[in-house]
Enzyme design. Structure first.
Site, PDB file in Angstrom:
ATOM      1  N   ASP A 228       0.027   6.267  -7.520  1.00 42.30           N
ATOM      2  CA  ASP A 228       1.482   6.438  -7.258  1.00 42.30           C
ATOM      3  C   ASP A 228       2.467   5.165  -7.207  1.00 42.30           C
ATOM      4  OD1 ASP A 228       3.841   7.949  -6.114  1.00 42.30           O
ATOM      5  OD2 ASP A 228       3.331   7.008  -4.070  1.00 42.30           O
TER       6      ASP A 228
ATOM      7  N   LYS B 246      -9.576  -1.459  -4.469  1.00 46.33           N
ATOM      8  CA  LYS B 246      -9.435  -2.365  -3.465  1.00 46.33           C
ATOM      9  C   LYS B 246     -10.612  -2.507  -2.914  1.00 46.33           C
ATOM     10  CE  LYS B 246      -7.214  -5.514  -0.981  1.00 46.33           C
ATOM     11  NZ  LYS B 246      -6.847  -6.871  -1.810  1.00 46.33           N
TER      12      LYS B 246
ATOM     13  N   ASP C  47      -4.073  -5.521  -6.159  1.00 51.93           N
ATOM     14  CA  ASP C  47      -3.021  -6.639  -5.864  1.00 51.93           C
ATOM     15  C   ASP C  47      -2.743  -7.215  -6.926  1.00 51.93           C
ATOM     16  OD1 ASP C  47      -5.600  -7.225  -5.324  1.00 51.93           O
ATOM     17  OD2 ASP C  47      -4.955  -8.425  -3.521  1.00 51.93           O
TER      18      ASP C  47
ATOM     19  N   TYR D 201      -4.178  11.301   0.110  1.00 53.16           N
ATOM     20  CA  TYR D 201      -3.449  12.124   0.063  1.00 53.16           C
ATOM     21  C   TYR D 201      -4.076  13.385   0.515  1.00 53.16           C
ATOM     22  CZ  TYR D 201       0.285  10.168  -2.623  1.00 53.16           C
ATOM     23  OH  TYR D 201       1.432   9.379  -3.058  1.00 53.16           O
TER      24      TYR D 201
ATOM     25  N   ASP E  62       5.237   3.735 -10.380  1.00 54.14           N
ATOM     26  CA  ASP E  62       6.877   3.360 -10.069  1.00 54.14           C
ATOM     27  C   ASP E  62       6.882   2.063 -10.652  1.00 54.14           C
ATOM     28  OD1 ASP E  62       7.356   5.701  -8.675  1.00 54.14           O
ATOM     29  OD2 ASP E  62       8.691   4.560  -7.214  1.00 54.14           O
TER      30      ASP E  62
HETATM   31  C1  IPM Z   1       5.406  11.048  -6.834  1.00 58.20           C
HETATM   32  C2  IPM Z   1       5.878  11.333  -5.594  1.00 58.20           C
HETATM   33  C3  IPM Z   1       4.941  12.156  -4.428  1.00 58.20           C
HETATM   34  C4  IPM Z   1       3.787  11.272  -4.336  1.00 58.20           C
HETATM   35  C5  IPM Z   1       5.652  12.437  -3.097  1.00 58.20           C
HETATM   36  C6  IPM Z   1       6.990  13.015  -3.312  1.00 58.20           C
HETATM   37  C7  IPM Z   1       4.777  13.059  -2.436  1.00 58.20           C
HETATM   38  O1  IPM Z   1       6.215  10.090  -4.924  1.00 58.20           O
HETATM   39  O2  IPM Z   1       5.085  12.122  -7.456  1.00 58.20           O
HETATM   40  O3  IPM Z   1       5.121  10.014  -7.190  1.00 58.20           O
HETATM   41  O4  IPM Z   1       3.691  10.400  -3.517  1.00 58.20           O
HETATM   42  O5  IPM Z   1       2.970  11.715  -5.105  1.00 58.20           O
HETATM   43 MN    MN Z   2       5.732   8.326  -6.410  1.00 54.75          MN
END
Ligand code: IPM
Ligand code: MN
Ligand code: NAD
Length: 349
Positions: free
Chosen positions: A244, A187, A220, A136, A248
């Site tokens: 990130d 990784k 992975d 990032y 999710d």
């Molecule tokens: C998160 C989001 C952000 C990230 C995006 C919107 C920049 O996906 O907060 O998880 O990648 O960190």
């Molecule tokens: Mn995210």
């Protein structure tokens, strides 16, 4: 008195933040919580209207005048460059040096997991995502852009202090909360340089915490184990991009993005609290978004501000309403965003 900057943002952001604020208003009366909320209209509409994403001087203003920031979500299909999220969200994470992205993954009700035969609390871990560097960092560039032999370089930044402080934070959290294991995901079998640095620092720091078990998995493999055996995790530490992605997945195994919360933290400084989910354009304006991610985010923020009891009360009110299926459609319920928010408020007392 604690001062909180509220940035509802885009899409479903304002809809879920409205419910989060209602919860804050409720704990103001049930607990001795003293908050002063100030709202900011930063987001896609302002950008399209005025050309301003993160206003000038915003970061100084936030760090001088506020104890915490509560944000909804950023991202709008009318701005394909993602400039507002980049400037406002990543701008705050980097500019305020919020190096810890703390994302809990906890199963509140066995029925919520898409995995078979999971028991409540069997899935209960926290992810420490490095939040200021890695992939990032924004370094890179194009050569011969637009040509048929174009080159795009996307760099990843790993600094010794940056890697060390997130790993230390993970071990400190484990020690303070009686968590027995810290697992690092990387990784390093392919990313030889950054991965090597993470490996060395992890071993070095881990050795200082004799009571905490250290464990390593390639990222992975971790995605596989997170589905097959999520009960093995206590604390996960990883870089910005892997964190990130893993969070999710973490959200998905406990019921979905609608109920995942996060804190972007620099201990002792103004810190940013936001649900893990984004602006969810397909849901926006329909009143069906799940407010739980935002409400559990408020619970984390209350604890950060020193209102621990209020934070715990909010969390158990959420759990109770989930157990009684007072939920939005994504969790199998029939309630609207505001009805689900109200149900939680009612359970606070
Ligand atoms: C998160 C989001 C952000 C990230 C995006 C919107 C920049 O996906 O907060 O998880 O990648 O960190
Ligand atoms: Mn995210
Ligand atoms: P998203 O998190 O917005 O939504 C993905 C899907 O998850 C939704 O379509 C929906 O099915 C579900 N979902 C998310 N939040 C929910 C909720 N509260 N209740 C019920 N279901 C929910 O991710 P995306 O679609 O990849 O991204 C949309 C926009 O949001 C993009 O512009 C992206 O960059 C941005 N984004 C912002 C943040 C942030 O501000 N922190 C985080 C992620 C994505």
């Amino acid at each position: 008195m604690k001062r909180v900057a509220v940035i509802p943002g885009d899409g479903i952001g304002p809809e879920v933040i409205r419910e989060a604020i209602a919860v804050l208003e409720r704990v103001r009366t049930t607990h001795d919580v003293k908050l002063q909320l100030t709202e900011f209209d930063w987001g896609a509409d302002k950008y399209l209207r005025e050309g301003v994403s993160l206003p000038e001087g915003a970061l100084e203003m936030l760090s001088q005048n506020f104890d915490a920031i509560l944000a909804g979500a950023f991202g709008d299909p009318r701005i394909p460059s993602n400039k507002v999220a980049e400037d406002v969200l990543l701008g705050m994470r980097r500019g305020l040096d919020l190096y810890i992205n703390l994302r809990p993954v906890r199963l509140l009700d066995a029925r919520l997991s898409p995995l078979r035969d999971r028991m409540v609390d069997e899935i209960d871990f926290v992810v420490f995502r490095e939040n200021t560097e890695g992939a990032y960092c924004g370094a890179g560039g194009f050569l011969k852009k637009g040509s048929s032999d174009e080159i795009a370089i996307q760099e990843e930044l790993n600094t010794r202090p940056g890697v060390e402080r997130i790993i230390v934070a993970a071990f400190e959290y484990a020690r303070a909360n009686g968590r027995k294991r810290v697992t690092m995901a990387d990784k390093s079998n392919v990313q030889r340089f950054g991965g090597d640095l993470w490996q060395r620092v992890f071993k070095e720091v881990g050795a200082r915490y004799a009571e905490v078990e250290t464990n390593h998995q390639y990222v992975d493999a971790m995605t596989m184990f997170m589905v097959l055996d999520p009960g093995q995790y206590d604390v996960i530490v990883t870089n910005n991009l892997f964190g990130d992605i893993l969070t999710d997945l973490g959200a998905a195994i406990v019921g979905g993005l609608g109920l995942a919360a996060s804190g972007n933290i620099h201990p002792g400084r103004v810190s940013l609290f936001e649900p893990v989910h984004g602006s969810a354009p397909p849901l926006a304006g329909k009143g069906i978004a799940n407010p739980i991610g935002a409400i559990l985010t408020v619970s984390m923020m209350l604890e950060y501000l020193g209102y621990r009891e209020a934070g715990v009360t909010v969390e158990s009110a959420v759990r109770q309403s989930v157990l009684h299926q007072e939920t939005t459609h994504d969790l199998g319920g029939t309630l609207s965003t505001s009805e689900a928010g109200k149900a939680i408020c009612n359970r606070i007392g």
